[in-house]
Design an enzyme around this catalytic site. Structure first.
Site, mmCIF file in Angstrom:
data_model
loop_
_atom_site.group_PDB
_atom_site.id
_atom_site.type_symbol
_atom_site.label_atom_id
_atom_site.label_comp_id
_atom_site.label_asym_id
_atom_site.label_seq_id
_atom_site.Cartn_x
_atom_site.Cartn_y
_atom_site.Cartn_z
ATOM 1 N N HIS A 1 -42.418 25.370 -46.678
ATOM 2 C CA HIS A 1 -43.142 26.576 -46.280
ATOM 3 C C HIS A 1 -42.744 27.769 -47.159
ATOM 4 O O HIS A 1 -41.575 27.938 -47.487
ATOM 5 C CB HIS A 1 -42.867 26.899 -44.813
ATOM 6 N N HIS B 1 -52.609 21.642 -46.439
ATOM 7 C CA HIS B 1 -51.241 22.066 -46.105
ATOM 8 C C HIS B 1 -50.340 20.849 -45.884
ATOM 9 O O HIS B 1 -49.240 20.762 -46.454
ATOM 10 C CB HIS B 1 -51.299 22.949 -44.848
ATOM 11 N N GLU B 2 -50.784 19.912 -45.104
ATOM 12 C CA GLU B 2 -49.958 18.737 -44.823
ATOM 13 C C GLU B 2 -49.795 17.869 -46.066
ATOM 14 O O GLU B 2 -48.719 17.308 -46.300
ATOM 15 C CB GLU B 2 -50.551 17.928 -43.661
ATOM 16 N N HIS C 1 -47.053 19.272 -48.147
ATOM 17 C CA HIS C 1 -45.719 18.858 -47.685
ATOM 18 C C HIS C 1 -45.387 17.486 -48.256
ATOM 19 O O HIS C 1 -44.285 17.246 -48.740
ATOM 20 C CB HIS C 1 -45.674 18.766 -46.157
ATOM 21 N N TYR D 1 -46.622 30.701 -43.300
ATOM 22 C CA TYR D 1 -46.906 30.898 -41.877
ATOM 23 C C TYR D 1 -47.707 32.181 -41.656
ATOM 24 O O TYR D 1 -47.598 33.132 -42.418
ATOM 25 C CB TYR D 1 -45.601 31.110 -41.113
HETATM 26 ZN ZN LIG Z 1 -46.198 23.045 -42.621
#
Ligand SMILES: [Zn+2]
Length: 265
Positions: free
Chosen positions: A175, A165-166, A169, A221
Protein backbone atom coordinates in the site's frame (compact mmCIF):
# COMPACT_ATOMS: atom_id res chain seq x y z
CA UNK A 1 4.59 -3.57 26.49
CA UNK A 2 1.37 -1.55 26.52
CA UNK A 3 -0.24 -0.79 23.16
CA UNK A 4 0.60 2.91 23.42
CA UNK A 5 4.24 2.23 24.15
CA UNK A 6 4.57 -0.19 21.29
CA UNK A 7 2.79 2.26 19.02
CA UNK A 8 5.24 4.98 20.01
CA UNK A 9 8.10 2.62 19.41
CA UNK A 10 6.79 1.82 15.96
CA UNK A 11 6.51 5.53 15.22
CA UNK A 12 10.05 6.24 16.40
CA UNK A 13 11.42 3.26 14.50
CA UNK A 14 9.60 4.44 11.42
CA UNK A 15 10.82 8.01 11.75
CA UNK A 16 14.41 6.91 12.04
CA UNK A 17 14.09 4.98 8.76
CA UNK A 18 12.47 7.71 6.75
CA UNK A 19 14.17 9.75 4.09
CA UNK A 20 12.66 12.36 1.83
CA UNK A 21 12.29 12.15 -1.91
CA UNK A 22 12.93 15.23 -3.97
CA UNK A 23 10.31 14.69 -6.59
CA UNK A 24 6.65 15.13 -6.12
CA UNK A 25 3.36 15.01 -7.93
CA UNK A 26 2.16 12.60 -10.53
CA UNK A 27 -0.36 12.20 -13.26
CA UNK A 28 -3.31 9.92 -12.89
CA UNK A 29 -4.44 7.89 -15.80
CA UNK A 30 -8.13 7.33 -15.60
CA UNK A 31 -9.64 4.65 -17.78
CA UNK A 32 -13.35 4.88 -18.20
CA UNK A 33 -15.23 2.60 -15.93
CA UNK A 34 -17.81 2.07 -13.39
CA UNK A 35 -20.79 3.40 -11.79
CA UNK A 36 -19.12 3.27 -8.42
CA UNK A 37 -18.70 6.34 -6.31
CA UNK A 38 -17.30 4.73 -3.18
CA UNK A 39 -13.53 4.87 -2.86
CA UNK A 40 -11.59 1.66 -3.34
CA UNK A 41 -10.49 1.10 0.21
CA UNK A 42 -13.92 1.64 1.66
CA UNK A 43 -15.19 -0.97 -0.76
CA UNK A 44 -12.40 -3.43 -0.09
CA UNK A 45 -12.61 -3.03 3.67
CA UNK A 46 -16.38 -3.35 3.65
CA UNK A 47 -16.14 -6.54 1.63
CA UNK A 48 -13.50 -7.90 3.98
CA UNK A 49 -15.34 -7.20 7.21
CA UNK A 50 -16.68 -10.70 7.38
CA UNK A 51 -13.71 -12.69 6.11
CA UNK A 52 -11.99 -15.14 8.40
CA UNK A 53 -8.68 -15.01 6.59
CA UNK A 54 -5.81 -13.36 8.44
CA UNK A 55 -5.40 -10.14 6.53
CA UNK A 56 -2.74 -7.46 6.92
CA UNK A 57 -3.54 -3.86 6.05
CA UNK A 58 -7.06 -4.89 5.16
CA UNK A 59 -6.46 -7.03 2.13
CA UNK A 60 -3.02 -8.64 2.25
CA UNK A 61 -2.92 -12.31 3.10
CA UNK A 62 -0.59 -12.98 6.01
CA UNK A 63 2.45 -14.59 4.42
CA UNK A 64 3.09 -18.20 5.31
CA UNK A 65 6.74 -18.35 4.52
CA UNK A 66 8.29 -14.93 4.89
CA UNK A 67 7.96 -11.43 6.16
CA UNK A 68 5.80 -9.29 3.91
CA UNK A 69 8.09 -6.36 4.41
CA UNK A 70 10.96 -8.10 2.70
CA UNK A 71 9.23 -8.84 -0.57
CA UNK A 72 11.73 -7.08 -2.78
CA UNK A 73 14.17 -9.81 -3.62
CA UNK A 74 13.96 -11.65 -6.92
CA UNK A 75 12.54 -14.63 -5.06
CA UNK A 76 9.18 -13.06 -4.53
CA UNK A 77 8.86 -11.64 -8.01
CA UNK A 78 7.47 -13.47 -11.02
CA UNK A 79 10.10 -14.59 -13.44
CA UNK A 80 10.76 -13.06 -16.78
CA UNK A 81 10.91 -15.39 -19.74
CA UNK A 82 13.63 -15.22 -22.38
CA UNK A 83 11.26 -13.27 -24.61
CA UNK A 84 11.25 -10.43 -22.08
CA UNK A 85 7.70 -11.08 -20.93
CA UNK A 86 6.72 -11.98 -17.38
CA UNK A 87 4.28 -14.84 -17.76
CA UNK A 88 2.01 -15.31 -14.77
CA UNK A 89 -0.15 -18.44 -14.89
CA UNK A 90 -3.61 -18.16 -13.40
CA UNK A 91 -6.77 -20.15 -12.90
CA UNK A 92 -10.21 -18.69 -12.43
CA UNK A 93 -12.94 -20.23 -10.30
CA UNK A 94 -15.89 -21.65 -12.21
CA UNK A 95 -18.13 -19.74 -9.80
CA UNK A 96 -17.59 -16.59 -11.85
CA UNK A 97 -20.11 -15.91 -14.57
CA UNK A 98 -18.86 -15.15 -18.05
CA UNK A 99 -19.57 -11.48 -17.50
CA UNK A 100 -17.53 -11.53 -14.30
CA UNK A 101 -14.72 -13.32 -16.10
CA UNK A 102 -14.79 -10.58 -18.70
CA UNK A 103 -14.33 -7.96 -16.02
CA UNK A 104 -11.30 -9.80 -14.67
CA UNK A 105 -9.93 -10.32 -18.18
CA UNK A 106 -10.41 -6.66 -18.92
CA UNK A 107 -8.43 -5.64 -15.83
CA UNK A 108 -5.69 -8.12 -16.74
CA UNK A 109 -5.57 -6.69 -20.24
CA UNK A 110 -4.65 -3.27 -18.86
CA UNK A 111 -1.47 -4.88 -17.53
CA UNK A 112 -0.85 -6.51 -20.90
CA UNK A 113 -1.15 -3.25 -22.76
CA UNK A 114 0.99 -1.13 -20.41
CA UNK A 115 3.61 -3.54 -19.05
CA UNK A 116 5.48 -6.74 -19.85
CA UNK A 117 3.25 -8.71 -17.47
CA UNK A 118 1.19 -11.40 -19.22
CA UNK A 119 -1.45 -13.41 -17.44
CA UNK A 120 -1.76 -16.79 -19.07
CA UNK A 121 -4.14 -19.65 -18.29
CA UNK A 122 -2.28 -22.20 -16.19
CA UNK A 123 -1.27 -25.46 -17.77
CA UNK A 124 0.90 -27.30 -15.29
CA UNK A 125 3.10 -24.57 -13.85
CA UNK A 126 3.92 -24.86 -10.16
CA UNK A 127 3.56 -21.19 -9.26
CA UNK A 128 0.25 -19.62 -10.16
CA UNK A 129 -2.51 -17.30 -9.06
CA UNK A 130 -5.83 -18.90 -8.26
CA UNK A 131 -8.56 -16.30 -8.67
CA UNK A 132 -11.39 -17.25 -6.37
CA UNK A 133 -14.69 -16.00 -5.05
CA UNK A 134 -13.82 -16.01 -1.36
CA UNK A 135 -15.21 -13.76 1.32
CA UNK A 136 -13.48 -10.47 0.62
CA UNK A 137 -10.95 -8.93 -1.76
CA UNK A 138 -7.41 -9.92 -0.92
CA UNK A 139 -4.16 -11.22 -2.29
CA UNK A 140 -0.76 -12.49 -1.27
CA UNK A 141 2.17 -10.14 -1.69
CA UNK A 142 4.36 -11.00 -4.64
CA UNK A 143 5.00 -14.55 -5.80
CA UNK A 144 4.54 -16.90 -2.89
CA UNK A 145 5.47 -20.16 -4.49
CA UNK A 146 2.90 -22.75 -5.52
CA UNK A 147 -0.76 -21.89 -5.69
CA UNK A 148 -1.67 -18.51 -4.25
CA UNK A 149 -5.19 -17.24 -3.85
CA UNK A 150 -6.33 -13.89 -5.15
CA UNK A 151 -9.85 -13.43 -3.88
CA UNK A 152 -12.36 -11.31 -5.73
CA UNK A 153 -15.68 -11.74 -4.04
CA UNK A 154 -18.45 -11.65 -6.64
CA UNK A 155 -20.55 -9.25 -4.66
CA UNK A 156 -17.98 -6.77 -3.40
CA UNK A 157 -14.79 -6.89 -5.44
CA UNK A 158 -15.51 -7.02 -9.15
CA UNK A 159 -14.65 -3.43 -9.88
CA UNK A 160 -11.96 -2.52 -12.34
CA UNK A 161 -9.84 -0.62 -9.80
CA UNK A 162 -10.17 -3.26 -7.11
CA UNK A 163 -9.14 -6.06 -9.48
CA UNK A 164 -6.09 -4.03 -10.50
CA UNK A 165 -5.33 -3.26 -6.85
CA UNK A 166 -5.29 -6.92 -5.85
CA UNK A 167 -3.28 -7.90 -8.91
CA UNK A 168 -0.73 -5.25 -7.96
CA UNK A 169 -0.34 -6.88 -4.55
CA UNK A 170 0.29 -10.20 -6.30
CA UNK A 171 3.01 -8.47 -8.34
CA UNK A 172 4.70 -7.40 -5.09
CA UNK A 173 3.38 -3.92 -4.42
CA UNK A 174 2.35 -2.78 -0.98
CA UNK A 175 0.00 0.00 0.00
CA UNK A 176 1.24 3.45 -0.90
CA UNK A 177 0.56 4.96 2.52
CA UNK A 178 2.74 2.39 4.26
CA UNK A 179 5.85 3.11 2.19
CA UNK A 180 9.00 4.07 4.00
CA UNK A 181 8.86 7.82 3.38
CA UNK A 182 5.13 8.31 3.79
CA UNK A 183 5.39 10.59 6.83
CA UNK A 184 6.55 13.37 4.53
CA UNK A 185 3.36 13.11 2.52
CA UNK A 186 0.56 11.99 4.80
CA UNK A 187 -0.25 12.28 8.47
CA UNK A 188 -1.64 9.18 10.11
CA UNK A 189 -4.25 10.27 12.64
CA UNK A 190 -3.65 7.55 15.21
CA UNK A 191 -6.29 9.06 17.50
CA UNK A 192 -8.94 8.26 14.88
CA UNK A 193 -7.86 4.66 14.44
CA UNK A 194 -8.94 1.77 16.61
CA UNK A 195 -5.73 0.73 18.39
CA UNK A 196 -6.40 -2.87 17.41
CA UNK A 197 -6.32 -1.79 13.77
CA UNK A 198 -3.28 0.45 14.12
CA UNK A 199 -0.96 -2.19 12.68
CA UNK A 200 -2.59 -1.58 9.34
CA UNK A 201 -0.83 1.77 9.23
CA UNK A 202 2.65 0.74 10.30
CA UNK A 203 5.28 1.92 7.95
CA UNK A 204 7.03 -0.74 5.89
CA UNK A 205 10.55 -0.97 4.66
CA UNK A 206 9.65 -0.63 1.01
CA UNK A 207 11.59 -0.34 -2.21
CA UNK A 208 10.19 2.87 -3.63
CA UNK A 209 12.08 2.50 -6.90
CA UNK A 210 13.06 6.19 -6.73
CA UNK A 211 9.55 7.12 -7.70
CA UNK A 212 7.64 9.95 -6.04
CA UNK A 213 5.02 9.39 -3.40
CA UNK A 214 1.84 8.98 -5.39
CA UNK A 215 -1.39 10.22 -3.88
CA UNK A 216 -3.18 9.02 -7.00
CA UNK A 217 -1.90 5.46 -6.74
CA UNK A 218 -4.48 2.74 -6.88
CA UNK A 219 -2.57 1.29 -3.92
CA UNK A 220 -3.36 4.25 -1.68
CA UNK A 221 -5.97 3.94 1.05
CA UNK A 222 -8.81 6.41 1.23
CA UNK A 223 -8.78 8.99 3.98
CA UNK A 224 -11.21 7.23 6.28
CA UNK A 225 -9.82 3.69 6.09
CA UNK A 226 -10.17 1.93 9.46
CA UNK A 227 -11.51 5.12 11.02
CA UNK A 228 -13.19 4.65 14.39
CA UNK A 229 -15.99 6.96 13.44
CA UNK A 230 -17.68 8.11 10.26
CA UNK A 231 -16.26 11.40 9.04
CA UNK A 232 -13.02 11.19 10.97
CA UNK A 233 -9.96 10.89 8.76
CA UNK A 234 -7.38 8.25 9.51
CA UNK A 235 -5.08 9.61 6.77
CA UNK A 236 -4.56 13.29 5.94
CA UNK A 237 -2.33 14.35 3.05
CA UNK A 238 0.28 16.97 4.00
CA UNK A 239 0.89 19.80 3.51
CA UNK A 240 -2.28 20.11 1.41
CA UNK A 241 -5.02 18.18 3.21
CA UNK A 242 -7.31 18.47 0.20
CA UNK A 243 -5.29 16.30 -2.14
CA UNK A 244 -7.41 13.38 -3.31
CA UNK A 245 -6.43 9.93 -2.12
CA UNK A 246 -8.00 6.51 -2.44
CA UNK A 247 -9.03 6.74 -6.08
CA UNK A 248 -10.61 3.64 -7.58
CA UNK A 249 -10.67 4.30 -11.30
CA UNK A 250 -7.50 2.59 -12.37
CA UNK A 251 -3.73 2.44 -12.19
CA UNK A 252 -1.95 5.78 -12.06
CA UNK A 253 0.96 6.79 -14.25
CA UNK A 254 3.36 5.81 -11.45
CA UNK A 255 1.59 2.52 -10.72
CA UNK A 256 2.33 1.51 -14.30
CA UNK A 257 5.85 2.94 -14.28
CA UNK A 258 6.68 0.98 -11.13
CA UNK A 259 5.58 -2.33 -12.60
CA UNK A 260 7.77 -1.66 -15.62
CA UNK A 261 10.70 -0.69 -13.38
CA UNK A 262 10.33 -3.55 -10.90
CA UNK A 263 10.09 -6.15 -13.65
CA UNK A 264 12.54 -4.51 -16.01
CA UNK A 265 9.98 -4.32 -18.81
ZN1 LIG B 1 -4.61 -3.67 -0.70
Amino acid sequence: MTPSVSLLLMLLLGLSQAHPLMEEGSVAEIPVDEDDTVDITTRILTSNNVTDEILLEGDLLAPRTRNAMMCWSQNCLWRKASNGLVMIPFTMSSEFTSWERQKIDYAMNTFHSKTCIRFVPRQNEYDYISIENKVGCFSALGREGGRQVLSLNRQGCLYHGIIQHEINHALGFQHEQTRSDRDYYVRINWENINPQMAYNFYRQNTNNLNTPYDYSSIMHYGRTAFSIQYGRDSITPIPDPNVQIGQRQGMSYWDIMRINMLYGC
